[in-house]
Design a protein around this motif. Structure first.
Motif, mmCIF file in Angstrom:
data_model
loop_
_atom_site.group_PDB
_atom_site.id
_atom_site.type_symbol
_atom_site.label_atom_id
_atom_site.label_comp_id
_atom_site.label_asym_id
_atom_site.label_seq_id
_atom_site.Cartn_x
_atom_site.Cartn_y
_atom_site.Cartn_z
ATOM 1 N N TRP A 1 50.214 -32.171 81.765
ATOM 2 C CA TRP A 1 50.735 -32.079 83.132
ATOM 3 C C TRP A 1 49.637 -31.761 84.159
ATOM 4 O O TRP A 1 49.927 -31.284 85.250
ATOM 5 C CB TRP A 1 51.851 -31.035 83.195
ATOM 6 N N ASN A 2 48.382 -32.040 83.799
ATOM 7 C CA ASN A 2 47.257 -31.908 84.739
ATOM 8 C C ASN A 2 47.181 -30.528 85.386
ATOM 9 O O ASN A 2 47.032 -30.387 86.608
ATOM 10 C CB ASN A 2 47.357 -32.987 85.834
ATOM 11 N N MET A 3 47.257 -29.500 84.550
ATOM 12 C CA MET A 3 47.211 -28.129 85.037
ATOM 13 C C MET A 3 45.867 -27.457 84.741
ATOM 14 O O MET A 3 45.684 -26.277 85.047
ATOM 15 C CB MET A 3 48.347 -27.326 84.395
ATOM 16 N N LEU A 4 44.943 -28.184 84.134
ATOM 17 C CA LEU A 4 43.639 -27.637 83.794
ATOM 18 C C LEU A 4 42.617 -27.991 84.864
ATOM 19 O O LEU A 4 42.847 -28.904 85.673
ATOM 20 C CB LEU A 4 43.181 -28.185 82.441
ATOM 21 N N PRO A 5 41.472 -27.310 84.896
ATOM 22 C CA PRO A 5 40.409 -27.697 85.835
ATOM 23 C C PRO A 5 40.015 -29.157 85.649
ATOM 24 O O PRO A 5 40.125 -29.707 84.543
ATOM 25 C CB PRO A 5 39.263 -26.749 85.460
ATOM 26 N N THR A 6 39.547 -29.767 86.705
ATOM 27 C CA THR A 6 39.239 -31.200 86.700
ATOM 28 C C THR A 6 38.288 -31.582 85.576
ATOM 29 O O THR A 6 38.475 -32.603 84.904
ATOM 30 C CB THR A 6 38.634 -31.619 88.048
ATOM 31 N N LEU A 7 37.262 -30.777 85.356
ATOM 32 C CA LEU A 7 36.276 -31.097 84.330
ATOM 33 C C LEU A 7 36.905 -31.100 82.936
ATOM 34 O O LEU A 7 36.605 -31.972 82.120
ATOM 35 C CB LEU A 7 35.115 -30.097 84.378
ATOM 36 N N MET A 8 37.799 -30.141 82.676
ATOM 37 C CA MET A 8 38.477 -30.096 81.381
ATOM 38 C C MET A 8 39.414 -31.282 81.218
ATOM 39 O O MET A 8 39.572 -31.817 80.120
ATOM 40 C CB MET A 8 39.237 -28.781 81.230
ATOM 41 N N GLU A 9 40.055 -31.683 82.314
ATOM 42 C CA GLU A 9 40.927 -32.858 82.261
ATOM 43 C C GLU A 9 40.114 -34.114 81.950
ATOM 44 O O GLU A 9 40.508 -34.939 81.130
ATOM 45 C CB GLU A 9 41.657 -33.038 83.595
ATOM 46 N N ARG A 10 38.957 -34.235 82.606
ATOM 47 C CA ARG A 10 38.148 -35.437 82.458
ATOM 48 C C ARG A 10 37.627 -35.584 81.029
ATOM 49 O O ARG A 10 37.562 -36.692 80.498
ATOM 50 C CB ARG A 10 36.981 -35.395 83.441
ATOM 51 N N TYR A 11 37.248 -34.466 80.411
ATOM 52 C CA TYR A 11 36.649 -34.519 79.080
ATOM 53 C C TYR A 11 37.583 -33.984 77.998
ATOM 54 O O TYR A 11 37.125 -33.553 76.936
ATOM 55 C CB TYR A 11 35.342 -33.730 79.068
ATOM 56 N N GLN B 1 39.452 -35.497 75.916
ATOM 57 C CA GLN B 1 39.335 -36.241 74.668
ATOM 58 C C GLN B 1 38.127 -35.794 73.852
ATOM 59 O O GLN B 1 38.158 -35.812 72.619
ATOM 60 C CB GLN B 1 39.233 -37.732 74.969
ATOM 61 N N GLN B 2 37.066 -35.382 74.522
ATOM 62 C CA GLN B 2 35.835 -34.977 73.848
ATOM 63 C C GLN B 2 35.756 -33.464 73.627
ATOM 64 O O GLN B 2 34.758 -32.967 73.112
ATOM 65 C CB GLN B 2 34.610 -35.399 74.678
ATOM 66 N N ASP B 3 36.773 -32.724 74.004
ATOM 67 C CA ASP B 3 36.749 -31.264 73.960
ATOM 68 C C ASP B 3 37.417 -30.765 72.683
ATOM 69 O O ASP B 3 38.589 -31.059 72.429
ATOM 70 C CB ASP B 3 37.470 -30.713 75.188
ATOM 71 N N ALA B 4 36.692 -29.988 71.890
ATOM 72 C CA ALA B 4 37.250 -29.473 70.637
ATOM 73 C C ALA B 4 38.472 -28.589 70.877
ATOM 74 O O ALA B 4 39.349 -28.485 69.999
ATOM 75 C CB ALA B 4 36.181 -28.692 69.871
ATOM 76 N N LEU B 5 38.586 -27.950 72.049
ATOM 77 C CA LEU B 5 39.753 -27.114 72.334
ATOM 78 C C LEU B 5 41.049 -27.924 72.348
ATOM 79 O O LEU B 5 42.125 -27.380 72.117
ATOM 80 C CB LEU B 5 39.576 -26.413 73.687
ATOM 81 N N SER B 6 40.945 -29.222 72.605
ATOM 82 C CA SER B 6 42.135 -30.077 72.624
ATOM 83 C C SER B 6 42.723 -30.271 71.234
ATOM 84 O O SER B 6 43.850 -30.765 71.100
ATOM 85 C CB SER B 6 41.790 -31.441 73.224
ATOM 86 N N TYR B 7 41.981 -29.884 70.208
ATOM 87 C CA TYR B 7 42.427 -30.087 68.821
ATOM 88 C C TYR B 7 42.371 -28.770 68.041
ATOM 89 O O TYR B 7 42.156 -28.758 66.837
ATOM 90 C CB TYR B 7 41.539 -31.138 68.145
ATOM 91 N N LEU B 8 42.579 -27.666 68.757
ATOM 92 C CA LEU B 8 42.368 -26.339 68.185
ATOM 93 C C LEU B 8 43.206 -26.090 66.932
ATOM 94 O O LEU B 8 42.709 -25.579 65.924
ATOM 95 C CB LEU B 8 42.687 -25.283 69.246
ATOM 96 N N LEU B 9 44.487 -26.433 66.969
ATOM 97 C CA LEU B 9 45.365 -26.179 65.825
ATOM 98 C C LEU B 9 44.871 -26.894 64.578
ATOM 99 O O LEU B 9 44.887 -26.321 63.477
ATOM 100 C CB LEU B 9 46.792 -26.633 66.149
ATOM 101 N N TYR B 10 44.422 -28.119 64.721
ATOM 102 C CA TYR B 10 44.032 -28.919 63.565
ATOM 103 C C TYR B 10 42.690 -28.447 62.989
ATOM 104 O O TYR B 10 42.499 -28.460 61.771
ATOM 105 C CB TYR B 10 43.980 -30.393 63.973
ATOM 106 N N LEU B 11 41.799 -27.993 63.848
ATOM 107 C CA LEU B 11 40.517 -27.478 63.376
ATOM 108 C C LEU B 11 40.688 -26.109 62.703
ATOM 109 O O LEU B 11 40.222 -25.891 61.584
ATOM 110 C CB LEU B 11 39.531 -27.380 64.544
ATOM 111 N N ILE B 12 41.379 -25.193 63.371
ATOM 112 C CA ILE B 12 41.589 -23.865 62.791
ATOM 113 C C ILE B 12 42.540 -23.950 61.609
ATOM 114 O O ILE B 12 42.337 -23.295 60.576
ATOM 115 C CB ILE B 12 42.142 -22.895 63.850
ATOM 116 N N GLY B 13 43.572 -24.782 61.727
ATOM 117 C CA GLY B 13 44.508 -24.944 60.618
ATOM 118 C C GLY B 13 43.835 -25.499 59.380
ATOM 119 O O GLY B 13 44.089 -25.053 58.257
#
Length: 406
Positions: free
Chosen positions: A172-182, A184-196
């Motif tokens: 829903w585009n609630m993150l800072p612009t830079l985080m929105e732009r990247y 797909q390349q940000d490991a935080l976007s896949y946190l559950l799968y990496l930590i899990g």
């Protein structure tokens, strides 16, 4: 003491790559008129990226659960060789591949474009950017899991809550612009799968036993979660509500339960494919798909772009688009396996395929080398998926028998 391979994990690799190639085939060749059906398919196929990160984190943790500070230099060098160098090489290959179709104002402009490719990853190569970020913080993740041993359920719950929050804010585009732009390349976007994945590595035997005991429950829940995600997709599509999600982007909060179930089903599929009674041909196909999976991932876009330039999409006028996409997957797999098999027998085997160089004689059927047994002193890369070494016998905390990486 040598350790045998986990064949069912090997068998998951071509399954996972089939999902990746299917996603790209639909994006490139499904006609605009079929956007509703193709969007519904993409909604679920995006799980292939989450499965990649889950398995990578799981097997990396499995292999290095006992790593100490003195091993960090060797750890990071191996990661650079197995992922960093292929990432740089293939970005450069795709840059050269695209030169005939691009008109640059100057050599400086061309080099700037190459720099942007390396910064974000050419198309599918962002996968490697994400996993390299995980490599950087992996010692801290390992420290956390060691200190919270006995409370991994709580860590997993926090990771799940964070994943849901990040997915909602991204979608829903609630993150800072830079985080929105990247994103797909940000490991935080896949946190559950990496930590899990890392947590599962600490409890691999218990998880394996539970999954095998609850096959039908897992399959049934995964189907329910898939139907729920699709229901939300169609509710939004028809303007009923977008509160639960909309569109088919990979950060839909509604698909998180399905993703977890689908990854587990992928493991069960791997178990089924390597049963002792399987035919020799099936075992051979699984072995080839496993060995060449990294090469398939790296080189797939060469052939997808080539098919596009040949007008492959025009087949939609005479064939149903799902059949065209299925044929595309078959062709891409065949071409990538052929290319990977050739490159793996050249001095560029490691940087371009992630495999050790093999003699040309192994191209003859029946003369492929068997998977290596690996001693604790000399862990070696796993064929076809080199970013994760075969673990030494004492490498796993809480699970100590016959397991290795994906």
């Amino acid at each position: 003491m040598a350790r045998r391979r986990l064949d069912q994990v090997d068998a998951m690799r071509p399954i996972k790559q089939a999902g990746v190639v299917s996603t790209h085939s639909i994006l490139y060749f499904a006609p605009a008129a079929a956007s509703v059906g193709s969007g519904a398919a993409l909604l679920l196929l995006h799980v292939s990226r989450d499965g990649f990160f889950f398995l990578s984190a799981c097997m990396l943790t499995y292999a290095y659960a006992e790593m100490r500070l003195t091993g960090l230099r060797r750890f990071y060098w191996r990661r650079f060789v197995s992922v960093g160098i292929p990432y740089l090489c293939w970005n450069f290959i795709y840059f050269l591949h695209g030169l005939p179709g691009n008109t640059y104002a100057s050599p400086a402009a061309a080099l700037a474009h190459l720099g942007r490719l390396i910064d974000t990853g050419y198309y599918q190569l962002y996968f490697l950017l994400v996993i390299m970020q995980f490599y950087l913080v992996f010692p801290l993740v390992l420290m956390l899991l060691r200190r919270t041993r006995g409370h991994h359920g709580l860590v997993l719950a926090v990771a799940a809550a964070a994943q849901l929050t990040i997915s909602i804010m991204t979608h829903w585009n609630m993150l800072p612009t830079l985080m929105e732009r990247y994103a797909q390349q940000d490991a935080l976007s896949y946190l559950l799968y990496l930590i899990g994945g890392a947590i599962v590595a600490f409890h691999i035997e218990e998880v394996d036993a539970w999954v095998r005991r609850h096959v039908w429950l897992i399959v049934a829940l995964t189907v329910v979660f898939a139907l729920a995600a699709e229901g939300i997709y169609f509710l939004a599509l028809h303007g009923v509500t977008t509160a639960l999600g909309s569109g088919n982007d990979p950060f839909q909060p509604s698909v998180i339960p399905f993703n977890v179930g689908a990854i587990t089903c992928g493991y069960l599929a791997g178990v089924a494919l390597v049963q002792p009674w399987r035919s020799r041909r099936t075992k051979a196909l699984v072995r080839v798909g496993s060995d060449d999976s990294y090469g398939i991932y790296l080189s797939q876009m060469l052939f997808i772009v080539a098919l596009t330039s040949l007008g492959w999409g025009r087949l939609n006028s005479v064939l149903p688009w799902p059949l065209v996409c299925l044929l595309t997957v078959v062709i891409i797999f065949a071409c990538c396996i052929a290319l990977t098999g050739l490159l793996a027998r050249t001095p560029l085997a490691v940087p371009l395929t992630g495999r050790k160089q093999e003699p040309w004689s192994t191209l003859i059927p029946g003369r492929r080398p068997q998977p290596e047994s690996v001693t604790a002193e000399f862990p070696a890369p796993i064929p076809g998926y080199p970013d994760l070494p075969v673990p030494a016998p004492a490498a796993l905390v809480g699970a100590t028998r016959d397991k290795n990486g994906s």
